[in-house]
Design an enzyme around this catalytic site. Sequence first.
Site, PDB file in Angstrom:
ATOM      1  N   ARG A  33       0.829  -1.204   0.000  1.00  0.00           N
ATOM      2  CA  ARG A  33       0.000   0.000   0.000  1.00  0.00           C
ATOM      3  C   ARG A  33       0.867   1.258   0.000  1.00  0.00           C
ATOM      4  O   ARG A  33       0.430   2.316  -0.451  1.00  0.00           O
ATOM      5  CB  ARG A  33      -0.940  -0.034   1.211  1.00  0.00           C
ATOM      6  CG  ARG A  33      -2.058   1.031   1.182  1.00  0.00           C
ATOM      7  CD  ARG A  33      -3.095   0.742   2.250  1.00  0.00           C
ATOM      8  NE  ARG A  33      -4.215   1.669   2.276  1.00  0.00           N
ATOM      9  CZ  ARG A  33      -4.382   2.615   3.205  1.00  0.00           C
ATOM     10  NH1 ARG A  33      -3.502   2.753   4.180  1.00  0.00           N
ATOM     11  NH2 ARG A  33      -5.444   3.398   3.164  1.00  0.00           N
ATOM     12  N   ILE A  59      -7.157   7.619  -0.551  1.00  0.00           N
ATOM     13  CA  ILE A  59      -6.973   6.183  -0.761  1.00  0.00           C
ATOM     14  C   ILE A  59      -7.835   5.508   0.304  1.00  0.00           C
ATOM     15  O   ILE A  59      -7.828   5.907   1.472  1.00  0.00           O
ATOM     16  CB  ILE A  59      -5.490   5.755  -0.651  1.00  0.00           C
ATOM     17  CG1 ILE A  59      -5.311   4.235  -0.817  1.00  0.00           C
ATOM     18  CG2 ILE A  59      -4.837   6.201   0.661  1.00  0.00           C
ATOM     19  CD1 ILE A  59      -3.836   3.813  -0.945  1.00  0.00           C
ATOM     20  N   SER A  60      -8.617   4.502  -0.101  1.00  0.00           N
ATOM     21  CA  SER A  60      -9.544   3.869   0.839  1.00  0.00           C
ATOM     22  C   SER A  60      -8.800   3.148   1.964  1.00  0.00           C
ATOM     23  O   SER A  60      -7.670   2.690   1.799  1.00  0.00           O
ATOM     24  CB  SER A  60     -10.443   2.875   0.111  1.00  0.00           C
ATOM     25  OG  SER A  60     -11.240   3.527  -0.835  1.00  0.00           O
ATOM     26  N   GLN A  61      -9.507   3.038   3.061  1.00  0.00           N
ATOM     27  CA  GLN A  61      -9.029   2.342   4.260  1.00  0.00           C
ATOM     28  C   GLN A  61      -8.900   0.837   3.930  1.00  0.00           C
ATOM     29  O   GLN A  61      -9.769   0.280   3.262  1.00  0.00           O
ATOM     30  CB  GLN A  61     -10.164   2.573   5.233  1.00  0.00           C
ATOM     31  CG  GLN A  61     -10.022   2.249   6.628  1.00  0.00           C
ATOM     32  CD  GLN A  61     -11.417   2.295   7.267  1.00  0.00           C
ATOM     33  OE1 GLN A  61     -12.383   2.814   6.700  1.00  0.00           O
ATOM     34  NE2 GLN A  61     -11.499   1.747   8.440  1.00  0.00           N
TER      35      GLN A  61
END
Length: 210
Positions: A33, A59-61
């Site tokens: 990530r 950016i998504s969790q």
Amino acid sequence: MTSQRTRDRMLSRLRDQGIKDEIVLSAIGNTPRHIFVDEALSIRAYEDVSLPIGFGQTISQPYIVARMSELLRNGQPMQKVLEIGTGCGYQTAVLSKLAKEVYSVERIRPLVMKARGHLRELKCINVKLAHADGNIGLSEIAPFDAILVTAAASHIPQDLLDQLAVHGRLVIPVGTDDQVLYLVERVSQTEYRQTKLEPVKFVPLLGGTS
Ligand code: SAH
């Protein structure tokens, strides 16, 4: 900070949070990530938080990426998947390990370029990106056996319902202030089954391109 141990810790946290699909967990464990965020933020890349990626987007969790991937996959390999809202391409990279072909649409051109660079670096060769308004889907490639929307819609776009294959699954956050995650299954040519899931928090699904 970006070591395998840090990533393993993230996986055990996801398990604690209820993620069970080992294929999804392994896809997330094998997707670094930190390369998707600016260097200054890479120290936080494996925390369970969304982070800024520029242009007012995030950016998504990791938890939500895992949860939506698990819902979409439903324990089965996927053929053709459409993602709306590429952002920096993190969820796209995870999907590329879960499906044969992934198409992802983003409305902000510089983010398409950014995502393209990240996905090339990770050798995600089964992914195609498009700079377009995702509200209308990608009719020339449809039908899709799974569609994932990673921005909150005010309503479920009809084009996306039309582009879902029979037995296909659409996962989409719906709402403005109070958003809820929905799973829509196309049961037959004319019938859809809608399941309301948990509250979520996404940036809004906008119209047009920029
Ligand atoms: N999937 C990303 C999440 C990015 S945030 C991840 O893995 O982190 C949501 C993205 O949706 C933003 O980049 C935003 O620009 C994009 N978006 C919003 N409305 C859109 C639309 N109509 N069509 C395509 N992308 C859209």
